[in-house]
Design a protein around this motif. Sequence first.
Motif, PDB file in Angstrom:
ATOM      1  N   HIS A 125       0.855  -1.186   0.000  1.00 37.98           N
ATOM      2  CA  HIS A 125       0.000   0.000   0.000  1.00 37.98           C
ATOM      3  C   HIS A 125       0.897   1.244   0.000  1.00 37.98           C
ATOM      4  N   LEU A 126       0.970   1.922  -1.131  1.00 33.56           N
ATOM      5  CA  LEU A 126       1.897   3.040  -1.258  1.00 33.56           C
ATOM      6  C   LEU A 126       1.477   4.237  -0.401  1.00 33.56           C
ATOM      7  N   ASP A 127       0.184   4.480  -0.267  1.00 40.04           N
ATOM      8  CA  ASP A 127      -0.271   5.592   0.575  1.00 40.04           C
ATOM      9  C   ASP A 127       0.111   5.352   2.035  1.00 40.04           C
ATOM     10  N   ARG A 128      -0.008   4.119   2.476  1.00 40.19           N
ATOM     11  CA  ARG A 128       0.351   3.804   3.859  1.00 40.19           C
ATOM     12  C   ARG A 128       1.855   3.939   4.072  1.00 40.19           C
ATOM     13  N   PHE A 129       2.613   3.537   3.067  1.00 43.35           N
ATOM     14  CA  PHE A 129       4.066   3.706   3.158  1.00 43.35           C
ATOM     15  C   PHE A 129       4.405   5.175   3.315  1.00 43.35           C
ATOM     16  N   SER A 130       3.810   6.021   2.479  1.00 43.25           N
ATOM     17  CA  SER A 130       4.077   7.460   2.553  1.00 43.25           C
ATOM     18  C   SER A 130       3.643   8.029   3.891  1.00 43.25           C
ATOM     19  N   GLY A 131       2.486   7.579   4.399  1.00 46.88           N
ATOM     20  CA  GLY A 131       2.007   8.073   5.677  1.00 46.88           C
ATOM     21  C   GLY A 131       2.919   7.696   6.823  1.00 46.88           C
ATOM     22  N   SER A 132       3.377   6.446   6.836  1.00 49.22           N
ATOM     23  CA  SER A 132       4.260   5.999   7.901  1.00 49.22           C
ATOM     24  C   SER A 132       5.619   6.693   7.840  1.00 49.22           C
ATOM     25  N   ARG A 133       6.057   7.040   6.633  1.00 52.31           N
ATOM     26  CA  ARG A 133       7.361   7.723   6.479  1.00 52.31           C
ATOM     27  C   ARG A 133       7.224   9.240   6.577  1.00 52.31           C
ATOM     28  N   ASN A 134       5.978   9.721   6.695  1.00 54.92           N
ATOM     29  CA  ASN A 134       5.716  11.160   6.789  1.00 54.92           C
ATOM     30  C   ASN A 134       6.245  11.909   5.567  1.00 54.92           C
ATOM     31  N   LEU A 135       5.935  11.370   4.381  1.00 58.56           N
ATOM     32  CA  LEU A 135       6.405  11.965   3.134  1.00 58.56           C
ATOM     33  C   LEU A 135       5.342  12.878   2.534  1.00 58.56           C
ATOM     34  N   ALA A 136       5.763  14.017   2.041  1.00 63.56           N
ATOM     35  CA  ALA A 136       4.862  14.896   1.299  1.00 63.56           C
ATOM     36  C   ALA A 136       4.555  14.259  -0.054  1.00 63.56           C
ATOM     37  N   GLU A 137       3.490  14.722  -0.703  1.00 64.64           N
ATOM     38  CA  GLU A 137       3.096  14.138  -1.986  1.00 64.64           C
ATOM     39  C   GLU A 137       4.206  14.253  -3.020  1.00 64.64           C
ATOM     40  N   SER A 138       4.876  15.390  -3.045  1.00 67.23           N
ATOM     41  CA  SER A 138       5.969  15.580  -4.008  1.00 67.23           C
ATOM     42  C   SER A 138       7.127  14.626  -3.719  1.00 67.23           C
ATOM     43  N   GLU A 139       7.400  14.397  -2.428  1.00 64.64           N
ATOM     44  CA  GLU A 139       8.480  13.474  -2.055  1.00 64.64           C
ATOM     45  C   GLU A 139       8.124  12.046  -2.455  1.00 64.64           C
ATOM     46  N   SER A 140       6.861  11.673  -2.235  1.00 67.01           N
ATOM     47  CA  SER A 140       6.418  10.327  -2.608  1.00 67.01           C
ATOM     48  C   SER A 140       6.521  10.124  -4.110  1.00 67.01           C
ATOM     49  N   SER A 141       6.067  11.105  -4.881  1.00 65.54           N
ATOM     50  CA  SER A 141       6.097  10.985  -6.343  1.00 65.54           C
ATOM     51  C   SER A 141       7.514  10.795  -6.846  1.00 65.54           C
ATOM     52  N   ALA A 142       8.438  11.580  -6.300  1.00 65.11           N
ATOM     53  CA  ALA A 142       9.843  11.467  -6.717  1.00 65.11           C
ATOM     54  C   ALA A 142      10.414  10.111  -6.327  1.00 65.11           C
ATOM     55  N   LEU A 143      10.082   9.656  -5.137  1.00 66.14           N
ATOM     56  CA  LEU A 143      10.591   8.365  -4.663  1.00 66.14           C
ATOM     57  C   LEU A 143      10.047   7.216  -5.493  1.00 66.14           C
ATOM     58  N   PHE A 144       8.747   7.218  -5.774  1.00 66.29           N
ATOM     59  CA  PHE A 144       8.132   6.124  -6.517  1.00 66.29           C
ATOM     60  C   PHE A 144       8.644   6.071  -7.960  1.00 66.29           C
ATOM     61  N   ALA A 145       9.074   7.212  -8.476  1.00 68.51           N
ATOM     62  CA  ALA A 145       9.639   7.233  -9.829  1.00 68.51           C
ATOM     63  C   ALA A 145      11.064   6.695  -9.853  1.00 68.51           C
ATOM     64  N   THR A 146      11.697   6.665  -8.698  1.00 67.94           N
ATOM     65  CA  THR A 146      13.089   6.224  -8.604  1.00 67.94           C
ATOM     66  C   THR A 146      13.205   4.709  -8.508  1.00 67.94           C
ATOM     67  N   VAL A 147      12.295   4.101  -7.768  1.00 67.15           N
ATOM     68  CA  VAL A 147      12.378   2.659  -7.498  1.00 67.15           C
ATOM     69  C   VAL A 147      11.535   1.884  -8.519  1.00 67.15           C
ATOM     70  N   PRO A 148      12.128   0.907  -9.208  1.00 66.84           N
ATOM     71  CA  PRO A 148      11.359   0.130 -10.190  1.00 66.84           C
ATOM     72  C   PRO A 148      10.199  -0.617  -9.529  1.00 66.84           C
ATOM     73  N   MET A 149       9.007  -0.401 -10.031  1.00 71.82           N
ATOM     74  CA  MET A 149       7.824  -1.095  -9.527  1.00 71.82           C
ATOM     75  C   MET A 149       6.686  -0.929 -10.512  1.00 71.82           C
ATOM     76  N   LEU A 150       5.661  -1.754 -10.336  1.00 71.02           N
ATOM     77  CA  LEU A 150       4.426  -1.585 -11.095  1.00 71.02           C
ATOM     78  C   LEU A 150       3.377  -1.072 -10.123  1.00 71.02           C
ATOM     79  N   ARG A 151       2.703   0.014 -10.468  1.00 70.26           N
ATOM     80  CA  ARG A 151       1.668   0.589  -9.616  1.00 70.26           C
ATOM     81  C   ARG A 151       0.296   0.140 -10.107  1.00 70.26           C
ATOM     82  N   VAL A 152      -0.473  -0.413  -9.194  1.00 71.99           N
ATOM     83  CA  VAL A 152      -1.791  -0.952  -9.527  1.00 71.99           C
ATOM     84  C   VAL A 152      -2.857  -0.181  -8.761  1.00 71.99           C
TER      85      VAL A 152
END
Length: 218
Positions: A45-72
Amino acid sequence: VVADIFPPSRGRAQPSRLAYLAGMENADDVLALRALLEASPDGLHLDRFSGSRNLAESESSALFATVPMLRVPTSQGDLGFSPAHWNALEGEVLEALIRWHRDFPQLAGLAEDRVLQATRPHIERVRAIGVAREMARGGRIVRGAGTVRLASHRPTIDDAAEALWRRLEPWMDRRALRPPTVHELAEAVGESGQAVQTALDQSARLGRVVRVSTKRYY
């Protein structure tokens, strides 16, 4: 330090849960995300990951673009899958559909929330549906009316239903804009209402007719 603000209600000592917590303990967001994707074969759950890490939306977007994954996408937010886990899931769904079509050739497809029931009965319904719909978007399978099927599958119709359909079709053609009811058709061809219903239901799976009410087909 709070590692996870979305703890499960059970299974806290299971190896998969301990692996998840070990990944969350990593201070580096990239390393943590990589570890969690590897520890989450059913999707992270990517939203839960961001919430637990206290990441802003911009930080999450940049991070998710860095790590290879498929988003469903799902009704409960996006799931992230490592390439290896996603390939395994696709293989399980395709095998499930091959078995389903072999066992039930007359049916259009398998319910999308049951595509992983044989191999992962524990998986949440929302996740299973998300996987099925993502595979359909990617062209791996075909989705329609809450079911999924292989692109090569065509529902079959038994001989009796096929023979009865040939007798029903002219009556429906004559009243195309106001088709007769199942009862009227049964009287017209001298068959039982159940036999007519069966023939029309099987014909509907082939796209010959559309069921618009309990006893009427266009």
